[in-house]
Design a protein around this motif. Structure first.
Motif, mmCIF file in Angstrom:
data_model
loop_
_atom_site.group_PDB
_atom_site.id
_atom_site.type_symbol
_atom_site.label_atom_id
_atom_site.label_comp_id
_atom_site.label_asym_id
_atom_site.label_seq_id
_atom_site.Cartn_x
_atom_site.Cartn_y
_atom_site.Cartn_z
ATOM 1 N N ALA A 1 53.679 51.555 39.226
ATOM 2 C CA ALA A 1 52.924 51.560 37.977
ATOM 3 C C ALA A 1 51.461 51.219 38.220
ATOM 4 O O ALA A 1 50.558 51.850 37.663
ATOM 5 C CB ALA A 1 53.544 50.567 36.994
ATOM 6 N N ASN A 2 51.203 50.225 39.052
ATOM 7 C CA ASN A 2 49.817 49.887 39.407
ATOM 8 C C ASN A 2 49.152 51.036 40.143
ATOM 9 O O ASN A 2 47.963 51.307 39.970
ATOM 10 C CB ASN A 2 49.782 48.621 40.266
ATOM 11 C CG ASN A 2 50.007 47.359 39.460
ATOM 12 O OD1 ASN A 2 49.641 47.293 38.296
ATOM 13 N ND2 ASN A 2 50.621 46.361 40.074
ATOM 14 N N ARG A 3 49.944 51.717 40.969
ATOM 15 C CA ARG A 3 49.374 52.826 41.740
ATOM 16 C C ARG A 3 48.902 53.961 40.829
ATOM 17 O O ARG A 3 47.943 54.671 41.151
ATOM 18 C CB ARG A 3 50.409 53.354 42.737
ATOM 19 C CG ARG A 3 49.823 54.377 43.731
ATOM 20 C CD ARG A 3 50.879 54.991 44.628
ATOM 21 N NE ARG A 3 51.583 53.956 45.358
ATOM 22 C CZ ARG A 3 52.915 53.790 45.324
ATOM 23 N NH1 ARG A 3 53.651 54.598 44.569
ATOM 24 N NH2 ARG A 3 53.489 52.854 46.014
ATOM 25 N N HIS B 1 30.949 40.812 32.124
ATOM 26 C CA HIS B 1 31.114 39.477 31.543
ATOM 27 C C HIS B 1 32.592 39.096 31.472
ATOM 28 O O HIS B 1 32.969 37.950 31.744
ATOM 29 C CB HIS B 1 30.526 39.431 30.135
ATOM 30 C CG HIS B 1 29.054 39.179 30.089
ATOM 31 N ND1 HIS B 1 28.448 38.091 30.680
ATOM 32 C CD2 HIS B 1 28.042 39.878 29.495
ATOM 33 C CE1 HIS B 1 27.145 38.124 30.458
ATOM 34 N NE2 HIS B 1 26.867 39.205 29.749
ATOM 35 N N ALA B 2 33.431 40.044 31.058
ATOM 36 C CA ALA B 2 34.841 39.754 30.786
ATOM 37 C C ALA B 2 35.701 39.714 32.042
ATOM 38 O O ALA B 2 36.806 39.156 32.015
ATOM 39 C CB ALA B 2 35.401 40.791 29.813
ATOM 40 N N TYR B 3 35.229 40.279 33.136
ATOM 41 C CA TYR B 3 36.038 40.377 34.357
ATOM 42 C C TYR B 3 36.277 38.992 34.954
ATOM 43 O O TYR B 3 35.354 38.197 35.102
ATOM 44 C CB TYR B 3 35.336 41.284 35.367
ATOM 45 C CG TYR B 3 36.080 41.475 36.661
ATOM 46 C CD1 TYR B 3 37.376 42.000 36.661
ATOM 47 C CD2 TYR B 3 35.501 41.137 37.883
ATOM 48 C CE1 TYR B 3 38.065 42.190 37.846
ATOM 49 C CE2 TYR B 3 36.184 41.330 39.071
ATOM 50 C CZ TYR B 3 37.470 41.846 39.050
ATOM 51 O OH TYR B 3 38.148 42.027 40.235
ATOM 52 N N GLN B 4 37.521 38.702 35.324
ATOM 53 C CA GLN B 4 37.912 37.402 35.862
ATOM 54 C C GLN B 4 38.477 37.516 37.279
ATOM 55 O O GLN B 4 39.385 36.779 37.646
ATOM 56 C CB GLN B 4 38.940 36.755 34.939
ATOM 57 C CG GLN B 4 38.416 36.463 33.538
ATOM 58 C CD GLN B 4 37.340 35.384 33.545
ATOM 59 O OE1 GLN B 4 37.555 34.273 33.985
ATOM 60 N NE2 GLN B 4 36.155 35.746 33.048
ATOM 61 N N GLN B 5 37.934 38.445 38.073
ATOM 62 C CA GLN B 5 38.322 38.620 39.471
ATOM 63 C C GLN B 5 39.780 39.066 39.622
ATOM 64 O O GLN B 5 40.422 38.775 40.636
ATOM 65 C CB GLN B 5 38.073 37.347 40.283
ATOM 66 C CG GLN B 5 36.717 36.716 40.112
ATOM 67 C CD GLN B 5 35.569 37.655 40.469
ATOM 68 O OE1 GLN B 5 35.648 38.417 41.429
ATOM 69 N NE2 GLN B 5 34.490 37.599 39.688
ATOM 70 N N GLU B 6 40.298 39.769 38.617
ATOM 71 C CA GLU B 6 41.678 40.259 38.730
ATOM 72 C C GLU B 6 41.817 41.157 39.951
ATOM 73 O O GLU B 6 40.916 41.952 40.247
ATOM 74 C CB GLU B 6 42.069 41.026 37.462
ATOM 75 C CG GLU B 6 42.279 40.166 36.231
ATOM 76 C CD GLU B 6 41.003 39.810 35.500
ATOM 77 O OE1 GLU B 6 41.065 39.018 34.542
ATOM 78 O OE2 GLU B 6 39.934 40.337 35.879
ATOM 79 N N PRO B 7 42.943 41.064 40.666
ATOM 80 C CA PRO B 7 43.078 41.800 41.934
ATOM 81 C C PRO B 7 43.464 43.265 41.796
ATOM 82 O O PRO B 7 43.354 44.021 42.757
ATOM 83 C CB PRO B 7 44.180 41.015 42.668
ATOM 84 C CG PRO B 7 45.007 40.427 41.572
ATOM 85 C CD PRO B 7 44.051 40.113 40.455
ATOM 86 N N THR B 8 43.967 43.685 40.619
ATOM 87 C CA THR B 8 44.364 45.079 40.445
ATOM 88 C C THR B 8 43.606 45.696 39.273
ATOM 89 O O THR B 8 43.136 44.985 38.373
ATOM 90 C CB THR B 8 45.878 45.215 40.176
ATOM 91 O OG1 THR B 8 46.183 44.649 38.892
ATOM 92 C CG2 THR B 8 46.695 44.520 41.250
ATOM 93 N N ILE B 9 43.518 47.021 39.284
ATOM 94 C CA ILE B 9 42.798 47.722 38.227
ATOM 95 C C ILE B 9 43.503 47.554 36.886
ATOM 96 O O ILE B 9 42.863 47.347 35.849
ATOM 97 C CB ILE B 9 42.651 49.215 38.570
ATOM 98 C CG1 ILE B 9 41.824 49.387 39.852
ATOM 99 C CG2 ILE B 9 42.000 49.978 37.425
ATOM 100 C CD1 ILE B 9 41.795 50.798 40.382
#
Length: 521
Positions: A8-10, A260-268
């Motif tokens: 699903a992430n892919r 601004h909203a991005y919190q270093q999440e590792p996946t798209i």
């Protein structure tokens, strides 16, 4: 068939990869603006005795450029020509005119069409094979003091801020310290600072896999989930406003709020959901006024046009609501066929199908391990229904499906046309065109036990509806009278249109009818 979460992430990873512009385009962009810089530094240039710095700005610099929607569209390359004059010794008008003359000479020397002129930039159009145009912005060093922006906490300095030319500025034709100001270098540095952890994580991954020094890898190849999320959101925006480009939210607004909203999440997928949930929290509001400050120049408001055109503000929030629904559904979808049907209206079916090709092959290879699902709606639809299903203004379903799937059914059982001055008649879905200015009555049957709520979704197409700002795609609730599910409409606009009935119970969509296509002559 259902796939694992990794697949699903892919799906979103592959979608972002499909949006990426080829390396050759980045390389051509660098060659092109270096060529302009060399031209301005040549001995015959009016700027020959002055230091000239030429660099990119915007999406190419930020790594958020995307492929054009069609093969006929150009890539848009924005560059800054920073001419090291004291802004008190020259006028905006003189600088703008002199750079225009140099760009005209450059175009003639390289057998290009004459550059186009606008308030701030000169635009160079390259040959058809190059498929891009370059907006050249004249500027001088701004020379303002170092300051810390209150919103972002980011420090901007004399070395990055530039004063630019603008024909609409009151001091365009006179010498003055008061010039319009921009800071593309500072903005790019701020944008990178918002993804520092994710970028370090990506570099570490490349260092483990690459046989070359990561310092030799171009910046545009070090892609983070923030950059990919911005690319996906920009394409979603482009398709959503394909029929009304004048209302399209600015890229700088989407990019700034996303950063601004991005919190270093590792996946798209995690980045998209997080960004869409939080990005409007960074819009400052004071009554009817909205501010989205430039994080490196608090005097600049990216949303200044909203105060004079409320439609732009409404369009942004409408787009944000639609994007939240689309990507929340897509991020949870494990089947590439349904993933395609969710995002095709706002991303383009060709793009989404190309991005899911690998996952579809994987699905086929695992056929014996998973339970089958029915064909997608579009796969079994008529041409008219495909057009309606992929309409960019068609709102996504905002209710969840009950655990285990739908619990009932609903179907449009009859459709009657009442032409003015003629006897009414029944008509079928996707049948012969109906006359204009007729009344339509639709009735539906369902096996869902009351109480429930009934919504109808009408989606229309065609130039008449587009010109009249009459495009529809939302959900309209109607009352249920003595158990009858009934909807009245009229044949106002030429084209193909659809109507669909939804039964909602306890905030779940427990049943939906097949779309009923109405053709109008």
């Amino acid at each position: 068939m259902v796939m694992d979460l990794q697949t699903a992430n892919r799906l979103l990873d592959d979608l972002a990869e499909e949006l990426e512009i080829p390396d050759s385009r980045y390389e051509a962009a660098v060659r092109s603006y270096n060529s302009v810089g060399n031209w301005l530094r040549r001995s015959a240039s009016v700027f020959a005795k002055t230091h000239v710095d030429v660099y990119s700005q915007g999406s190419f610099r930020l790594g958020t450029a995307i492929r054009p929607v069609t093969d006929e569209e150009d890539y848009d390359l924005d560059i800054v020509c920073e001419i090291f004059y004291d802004k008190e010794l020259v006028t905006q008008e003189w600088l703008h005119r002199q750079l225009g003359e140099e760009m005209s000479a450059y175009a003639e020397a390289y057998s290009m069409t004459a550059p186009e002129h606008s308030n701030r930039v000169w635009t160079l159009h390259y040959a058809d094979g190059a498929q891009f145009h370059m907006d050249v912005l004249p500027s001088v060093p701004d020379g303002r003091r170092t300051q810390v922006m209150p919103v972002s906490g980011y420090q901007t300095s004399d070395g990055t801020s530039v004063a630019i030319t603008d024909q609409n500025h009151p001091n365009f034709g006179v010498r003055s310290r008061d010039w319009p100001v921009s800071n593309p270098k500072g903005y790019a540095d701020w944008f990178v600072s918002r993804m520092r952890v994710a970028r370090q994580r990506r570099l570490a991954s490349l260092r483990e896999r690459a046989s070359v020094n990561v310092d030799q890898i171009p910046d545009y190849k070090v892609k983070t989930p923030l950059q990919s999320a911005v690319q996906i959101l920009k394409r979603h925006r482009d398709m959503r406003f394909k029929d009304s480009p004048e209302l399209r939210p600015r890229s700088i607004i989407i990019t700034t709020l996303a950063a601004h909203a991005y919190q270093q999440e590792p996946t798209i997928s995690e980045a998209l959901v997080s960004i869409l949930r939080r990005m409007d929290q960074y819009i400052e509001t004071n009554g009817d006024q909205s501010r989205i400050p430039n994080p490196t120049n608090d005097r600049e408001n990216f949303a200044d046009a909203w105060s004079t055109n409320k439609e732009l503000k409404d369009a942004f929030y409408d787009w944000l609501d639609t994007a939240r629904l689309d990507f929340n559904a897509a991020a949870q979808e494990l089947d590439p066929v349904r993933f395609t049907d969710i995002l095709a209206p706002r991303m383009g079916r060709r793009l989404v199908e190309a991005s899911t090709a690998k996952s579809r092959l994987l699905l086929e290879s695992q056929r014996n391990s998973f339970r089958p699902v029915g064909p997608s709606l579009v796969a079994r639809a008529t041409a008219a229904l495909v057009q309606l299903f992929d309409a960019p203004h068609r709102k996504p379903v905002r209710w969840a499906t009950p655990p285990g799937g739908s619990t009932g059914w609903v179907a449009i059982s009859s459709a009657t046309c009442h032409p003015k001055g003629f006897r009414p008649f029944r008509f079928r879905s996707d049948g012969p065109p109906l006359p204009k200015r007729a009344s339509l009555i639709f009735e539906a049957d369902t096996d869902v036990a009351p109480p429930y709520r009934v919504y109808w979704q009408i989606v229309n197409t065609g130039q008449q509806a587009r010109d009249a700002r009459g495009l529809r795609g939302g959900f309209e609730e109607v009352s249920v009278v003595r158990g009858h599910l009934k909807r009245e409409e009229s044949t106002r606009y030429t084209g193909s249109h659809s109507i669909q009935c939804f039964i909602v119970k306890s905030d779940y969509c427990v049943a939906r009818s097949e779309p009923f296509v109405v053709n109008i002559d």
